[in-house]
Scaffold this active site. Sequence first.
Site, PDB file in Angstrom:
ATOM      1  N   GLY A  70       0.494 -25.964  48.483  1.00 27.22           N
ATOM      2  CA  GLY A  70       1.735 -25.272  48.126  1.00 27.22           C
ATOM      3  C   GLY A  70       1.641 -24.724  46.719  1.00 27.22           C
ATOM      4  O   GLY A  70       0.551 -24.610  46.158  1.00 27.22           O
ATOM      5  N   ASN A  71       2.767 -24.354  46.143  1.00 27.58           N
ATOM      6  CA  ASN A  71       2.775 -23.883  44.753  1.00 27.58           C
ATOM      7  C   ASN A  71       4.090 -24.279  44.093  1.00 27.58           C
ATOM      8  O   ASN A  71       4.970 -24.841  44.735  1.00 27.58           O
ATOM      9  CB  ASN A  71       2.529 -22.369  44.686  1.00 27.58           C
TER      10      ASN A  71
END
Length: 403
Positions: free
Chosen positions: A212-213
């Site tokens: 993810g980020n």
Amino acid sequence: MSILSGKNILLGITGGIAAYKTASLVRLFIKAGAQVKVIMTPAAKEFITPLTLSTLSKNPVISSFTHDEDENAVWNNHVDLGLWADYMIVAPATANTLSKMATGNSDNFLLATYLSAKCPVYFAPAMDLDMYKHPTTKNTFKALQKFGNIMIPATSGELASGLVGEGRMAEPEDIVAFIEQDVIDKLLLHGKKVLITAGPTYEAIDPVRFIGNHSSGKMGFELAKAAANLGAQVFLVTGPTHQQAAHSLIEVIPVVSAQEMYEACHQVYDTVDVAILSAAVADYRPKNVADQKIKKKTASMQIELEPTKDILASLGAIKKDQFLVGFALETENEVENAKSKLSRKNLDAIVLNSLNDKGAGFGQPTNKVTIIDKELNTNAFELKSKAAVANDIFAEILKRIHA
Ligand code: CTP
């Protein structure tokens, strides 16, 4: 939620018997979530007491330029009050006050405030039927409307004189409904649909892990709020975030992966007028997603990645009349890279934020953007809150879709 929620409403009451109904009117505005301040002409106080209205509005009622009873009399500032108001409503509006409003007479506090107000002004006439019908009254209505004031027509029925006919002030419920509808009709994106993407995407590695980020989703949620405040119906397709969207015009469509975001966007894209893709979509995802939690076995491991679909480019490829806006987060050759994305993805505009700018980008409450349109007009903005940036972005879009 009422469109009047959070708005400042200035109610001007003049001396007609319908003034007794303004107690209900104030309550309805308060119930709608508005702040209300009341001004009365001296004659209005014969029909309803200031105490009733100050109690209901939770604000002092003003009826003259000075606080009469106070020996250190304070000047009531009609200019400040006029500027404070988002909407001014004169109800009931007598023939006398309306004709003074039409001719610029300002011999009482209500009239002086009316002349100072920059906001939309509504008036709800209340008078006997022959006064209502009189050619001079009709001329007054016309003149006031020509100046941009909005008339809430009187209704027919039994009048205080005992006569039956046109001249009854509209009922308080109908006045509020009239204003709400008028405000909605005049919103610049009323009747338009807007798609917004927000937040990160999570790409599963196994049932418990993902790639993810750090996107917080804040920029996308602020864009959704700005669009809804302009009257648009908003589809907010969002990856996992902690943001909340509490607006009746925002439909939140939660997704997790880039593929889900792609599908949700394509589902609604045909129906929208504007699409703004601010999500930080993962460019790659694990090629194989393990069914079971991956066990620790070796000193190192490798995950093979494959590209996700580029949602923005896919929407650009099938664009018809939509105004399509992308975001570009760059660290070098910012403007050049953004311009290349703009044409490659067939966009109408791109919002560039550079990670080199302090306070811009991920996880920050602020952002500093440059907006570039497809004619390559470039507009660089100062560092601002993300809410203010969202308003700037819509101001730029509105200039172009209404051009
Ligand atoms: N975007 C998208 N789908 C993807 C990747 C990006 O819709 N799979 C959108 C983003 O929402 C953003 C724009 O594309 O509006 C640009 O994203 P960015 O990551 O800056 O650009 P990329 O095209 O991925 O190019 P690069 O990573 O090479 O800078």
